[in-house]
Design a protein around this motif. Structure first.
Motif, PDB file in Angstrom:
ATOM      1  N   MET A   1       0.820  -1.212   0.000  1.00 59.00           N
ATOM      2  CA  MET A   1       0.000   0.000   0.000  1.00 59.00           C
ATOM      3  C   MET A   1       0.856   1.265   0.000  1.00 59.00           C
ATOM      4  SD  MET A   1      -3.274   0.653   2.476  1.00 59.00           S
ATOM      5  CE  MET A   1      -4.000  -0.902   1.941  1.00 59.00           C
ATOM      6  N   ASN A   2       1.949   1.243   0.765  1.00 59.39           N
ATOM      7  CA  ASN A   2       2.850   2.396   0.815  1.00 59.39           C
ATOM      8  C   ASN A   2       3.355   2.776  -0.568  1.00 59.39           C
ATOM      9  OD1 ASN A   2       2.642   2.737   3.555  1.00 59.39           O
ATOM     10  ND2 ASN A   2       4.594   1.748   4.044  1.00 59.39           N
ATOM     11  N   VAL A   3       3.783   1.768  -1.324  1.00 57.32           N
ATOM     12  CA  VAL A   3       4.386   2.032  -2.639  1.00 57.32           C
ATOM     13  C   VAL A   3       3.329   2.319  -3.703  1.00 57.32           C
ATOM     14  CG1 VAL A   3       5.804   1.069  -4.490  1.00 57.32           C
ATOM     15  CG2 VAL A   3       6.424   0.654  -2.105  1.00 57.32           C
ATOM     16  N   LEU A   4       2.383   1.405  -3.876  1.00 53.16           N
ATOM     17  CA  LEU A   4       1.433   1.533  -4.988  1.00 53.16           C
ATOM     18  C   LEU A   4       0.345   2.581  -4.733  1.00 53.16           C
ATOM     19  CD1 LEU A   4       0.912  -2.211  -6.016  1.00 53.16           C
ATOM     20  CD2 LEU A   4       2.513  -0.530  -6.961  1.00 53.16           C
ATOM     21  N   LEU A   5      -0.213   2.583  -3.539  1.00 55.26           N
ATOM     22  CA  LEU A   5      -1.329   3.499  -3.263  1.00 55.26           C
ATOM     23  C   LEU A   5      -0.856   4.867  -2.793  1.00 55.26           C
ATOM     24  CD1 LEU A   5      -4.383   3.952  -3.048  1.00 55.26           C
ATOM     25  CD2 LEU A   5      -4.266   3.060  -0.710  1.00 55.26           C
ATOM     26  N   ILE A   6      -0.037   4.906  -1.752  1.00 53.61           N
ATOM     27  CA  ILE A   6       0.356   6.192  -1.160  1.00 53.61           C
ATOM     28  C   ILE A   6       1.257   6.992  -2.093  1.00 53.61           C
ATOM     29  CG2 ILE A   6       1.582   7.277   0.754  1.00 53.61           C
ATOM     30  CD1 ILE A   6       0.555   5.051   2.542  1.00 53.61           C
ATOM     31  N   LEU A   7       2.280   6.362  -2.659  1.00 51.38           N
ATOM     32  CA  LEU A   7       3.129   7.087  -3.611  1.00 51.38           C
ATOM     33  C   LEU A   7       2.353   7.415  -4.877  1.00 51.38           C
ATOM     34  CD1 LEU A   7       6.677   5.458  -3.373  1.00 51.38           C
ATOM     35  CD2 LEU A   7       5.873   7.644  -2.457  1.00 51.38           C
ATOM     36  N   GLY A   8       1.406   6.536  -5.244  1.00 52.11           N
ATOM     37  CA  GLY A   8       0.561   6.827  -6.397  1.00 52.11           C
ATOM     38  C   GLY A   8      -0.253   8.079  -6.182  1.00 52.11           C
ATOM     39  N   VAL A   9      -0.869   8.192  -5.012  1.00 51.62           N
ATOM     40  CA  VAL A   9      -1.663   9.381  -4.685  1.00 51.62           C
ATOM     41  C   VAL A   9      -0.774  10.618  -4.597  1.00 51.62           C
ATOM     42  CG1 VAL A   9      -3.055  10.478  -2.879  1.00 51.62           C
ATOM     43  CG2 VAL A   9      -3.487   8.096  -3.503  1.00 51.62           C
TER      44      VAL A   9
ATOM     45  N   SER B   1       2.148  11.252  -5.924  1.00 49.79           N
ATOM     46  CA  SER B   1       2.714  11.680  -7.211  1.00 49.79           C
ATOM     47  C   SER B   1       1.670  12.307  -8.120  1.00 49.79           C
ATOM     48  CB  SER B   1       3.381  10.496  -7.920  1.00 49.79           C
ATOM     49  OG  SER B   1       2.430   9.489  -8.205  1.00 49.79           O
ATOM     50  N   CYS B   2       0.407  12.041  -7.861  1.00 53.04           N
ATOM     51  CA  CYS B   2      -0.656  12.708  -8.614  1.00 53.04           C
ATOM     52  C   CYS B   2      -0.859  14.137  -8.118  1.00 53.04           C
ATOM     53  CB  CYS B   2      -1.970  11.919  -8.502  1.00 53.04           C
ATOM     54  SG  CYS B   2      -1.971  10.386  -9.467  1.00 53.04           S
ATOM     55  N   VAL B   3      -0.434  14.386  -6.872  1.00 49.54           N
ATOM     56  CA  VAL B   3      -0.488  15.747  -6.327  1.00 49.54           C
ATOM     57  C   VAL B   3       0.654  16.571  -6.910  1.00 49.54           C
ATOM     58  CG1 VAL B   3      -0.314  17.143  -4.226  1.00 49.54           C
ATOM     59  CG2 VAL B   3      -1.565  14.972  -4.185  1.00 49.54           C
ATOM     60  N   ALA B   4       1.837  15.993  -6.949  1.00 47.88           N
ATOM     61  CA  ALA B   4       3.012  16.661  -7.528  1.00 47.88           C
ATOM     62  C   ALA B   4       4.069  15.611  -7.822  1.00 47.88           C
ATOM     63  CB  ALA B   4       3.565  17.709  -6.564  1.00 47.88           C
ATOM     64  N   ALA B   5       4.889  15.847  -8.852  1.00 53.46           N
ATOM     65  CA  ALA B   5       5.953  14.916  -9.196  1.00 53.46           C
ATOM     66  C   ALA B   5       6.913  14.781  -8.014  1.00 53.46           C
ATOM     67  CB  ALA B   5       6.703  15.407 -10.428  1.00 53.46           C
ATOM     68  N   LEU B   6       7.289  13.546  -7.684  1.00 53.06           N
ATOM     69  CA  LEU B   6       8.125  13.287  -6.520  1.00 53.06           C
ATOM     70  C   LEU B   6       9.582  13.088  -6.930  1.00 53.06           C
ATOM     71  CD1 LEU B   6       5.776  10.730  -4.699  1.00 53.06           C
ATOM     72  CD2 LEU B   6       5.836  13.221  -4.454  1.00 53.06           C
ATOM     73  N   VAL B   7      10.440  13.995  -6.474  1.00 56.77           N
ATOM     74  CA  VAL B   7      11.868  13.908  -6.784  1.00 56.77           C
ATOM     75  C   VAL B   7      12.527  12.912  -5.841  1.00 56.77           C
ATOM     76  CG1 VAL B   7      14.036  15.175  -6.935  1.00 56.77           C
ATOM     77  CG2 VAL B   7      11.885  16.306  -7.544  1.00 56.77           C
ATOM     78  N   ILE B   8      13.437  12.109  -6.380  1.00 61.13           N
ATOM     79  CA  ILE B   8      14.103  11.088  -5.571  1.00 61.13           C
ATOM     80  C   ILE B   8      15.571  11.438  -5.380  1.00 61.13           C
ATOM     81  CG2 ILE B   8      14.632   9.671  -7.601  1.00 61.13           C
ATOM     82  CD1 ILE B   8      14.223   7.214  -5.823  1.00 61.13           C
TER      83      ILE B   8
ATOM     84  N   THR C   1       1.028  15.455   2.243  1.00 56.53           N
ATOM     85  CA  THR C   1       1.297  16.817   2.716  1.00 56.53           C
ATOM     86  C   THR C   1       2.623  17.322   2.169  1.00 56.53           C
ATOM     87  OG1 THR C   1       0.074  16.382   4.758  1.00 56.53           O
ATOM     88  CG2 THR C   1       1.583  18.252   4.770  1.00 56.53           C
ATOM     89  N   ALA C   2       3.648  16.458   2.177  1.00 57.44           N
ATOM     90  CA  ALA C   2       4.961  16.849   1.652  1.00 57.44           C
ATOM     91  C   ALA C   2       4.864  17.227   0.177  1.00 57.44           C
ATOM     92  CB  ALA C   2       5.952  15.708   1.841  1.00 57.44           C
ATOM     93  N   ALA C   3       4.114  16.433  -0.586  1.00 60.09           N
ATOM     94  CA  ALA C   3       3.950  16.722  -2.011  1.00 60.09           C
ATOM     95  C   ALA C   3       3.209  18.041  -2.221  1.00 60.09           C
ATOM     96  CB  ALA C   3       3.185  15.587  -2.686  1.00 60.09           C
ATOM     97  N   LYS C   4       2.168  18.270  -1.430  1.00 61.90           N
ATOM     98  CA  LYS C   4       1.369  19.496  -1.549  1.00 61.90           C
ATOM     99  C   LYS C   4       2.190  20.731  -1.199  1.00 61.90           C
ATOM    100  CE  LYS C   4      -3.073  21.468  -0.136  1.00 61.90           C
ATOM    101  NZ  LYS C   4      -4.283  21.282   0.722  1.00 61.90           N
ATOM    102  N   GLN C   5       3.091  20.602  -0.220  1.00 62.74           N
ATOM    103  CA  GLN C   5       3.909  21.726   0.218  1.00 62.74           C
ATOM    104  C   GLN C   5       5.163  21.911  -0.640  1.00 62.74           C
ATOM    105  OE1 GLN C   5       4.706  20.981   4.360  1.00 62.74           O
ATOM    106  NE2 GLN C   5       2.639  21.566   5.006  1.00 62.74           N
ATOM    107  N   GLY C   6       5.319  21.052  -1.655  1.00 60.69           N
ATOM    108  CA  GLY C   6       6.472  21.167  -2.536  1.00 60.69           C
ATOM    109  C   GLY C   6       7.711  20.457  -2.032  1.00 60.69           C
TER     110      GLY C   6
END
Length: 345
Positions: free
Chosen positions: A110-118, A120-127, A255-260
């Motif tokens: 769930m962490n990988v497929l669902l949470i990161l999926g959601v 990354s739809c808020v904002a692109a996630l830099v690694i 929240t992290a994605a939303k805040q940039g």
């Protein structure tokens, strides 16, 4: 503390006490409704307890001049895994391995497929480079190890538990090394004059008690629902319990994605998955050997495939965009449909 918070706290505590005292009927519609309420109350206590634990433990560490980077990568990661730990250890002690192991594997999927999926739809996630080169491959490695050890003896023995704990210690050494070399994020913790040591210790103890009570209520109520609806403990662990204990990661990443702050979202999830396997499964197995059901083989393979998919999605661009996130959400929807079908077919 506002009126709404006080009312919520009173309702949650009342429901938890009702569950502990066993006031619900043994069967029937009322029993089902009450146990659903117990699950919600248990989740709230788990999540809030973990939040309070992390905040106050971080302040204690700050008072002892432990570097903030180390705090964020150890205490906070440990804290977000406390709900999984509490539920899994309770499940192991009660002989309900379906919830114990299923919770960890389900949470990691769930962490990988669902949470990161959601997220990354808020904002692109830099690694971060370290996450791509070391941490993601390490998650794949320890998930494969979980599958191999569980499959070999059809259980996770105490020796297997000690192996996971040893790997956790090695991972902690790695975290300290990366922190000293400036590889980690520095999320400062503010300590005021009101944060006295007795007060901080009291909150740590009380939040720990809340986590244990919340886990007991959650596992007991989930087991009751499983029986009433013909759901296996494995299904409950992979879905309802896994989602509830993954809520801290979901809120943090979204929240992290939303805040940039997209650079910490993937690292947060990857770190949580590492702690889930090495700490949660490791400690559970050290306490008591855990039966590794045949059905967990497929779930573990899905967990491995999920992290491999993440690795492939970010390998070129060094970020997880909306297209990759949508693919992950689609994969989780397919997996969810599969476990429902396999349970009721």
């Amino acid at each position: 503390m506002n009126k709404r918070t006080i009312i919520t706290a009173v309702v949650v505590i009342t429901l938890v006490l009702a569950s502990i005292l066993g006031v619900a009927p043994e069967s029937g519609v009322i029993a089902i409704v009450l146990n659903i309420a117990f699950i919600v109350a248990g989740f709230v206590m788990l999540i809030k307890g973990a939040d309070i634990f992390v905040e106050n433990a971080s302040k204690i560490a700050t008072k002892f001049n432990i570097p903030q980077m180390v705090i964020g990568l150890t205490i906070v990661a440990f804290g977000t895994s406390l709900p999984e730990a509490a539920v899994s250890i309770k499940g192991a002690l009660s002989g309900n391995a379906g919830i114990s192991v299923g919770n960890v594997i389900g949470s990691n999927i769930m962490n990988v497929l669902l949470i990161l999926g959601v997220a990354s739809c808020v904002a692109a996630l830099v690694i971060k480079p370290n996450t791509l080169r070391i941490e993601i491959p390490f998650v794949i490695l320890i998930t494969v190890l979980l599958l191999v050890l569980g499959k070999m003896g059809e259980q996770l023995s105490r020796l297997d538990g000690f192996i996971f704990v040893a790997l956790l210690l090695l991972f902690m050494v790695y975290l300290v090394y990366t922190a000293k070399n400036g590889e980690a994020d520095d999320d400062s913790t503010v300590v005021t004059e009101k944060d006295t040591m007795p007060k901080l210790l009291l909150f740590v103890v009380l939040s720990g008690v809340g986590i244990v009570l919340g886990s007991n209520v959650t596992v007991d109520a989930a087991s009751f629902i499983a029986t009433e609806f013909g759901m296996t403990p494995r299904l409950i662990g992979l879905t309802i319990v896994a989602f509830g204990t993954s809520l801290p990661e979901l809120v943090t990443s979204a929240t992290a994605a939303k805040q940039g702050k997209t650079d910490i979202a993937i690292g947060n999830i990857v770190g949580s998955n590492i702690f889930n396997i090495l700490f949660v499964v490791g400690i559970s197995a050290v306490i008591t050997p855990i039966t590794f059901e045949a059905a967990f083989v497929k779930d573990a393979v899905v967990a491995i495939a999920a992290v491999v998919l993440l690795f492939l999605c970010v390998l070129k661009t060094k970020k997880l965009g909306r297209a990759g996130g949508a693919l992950m959400l689609a994969c989780y929807a397919g997996y969810f449909a599969y476990i429902l079908y396999s349970n009721y077919a």
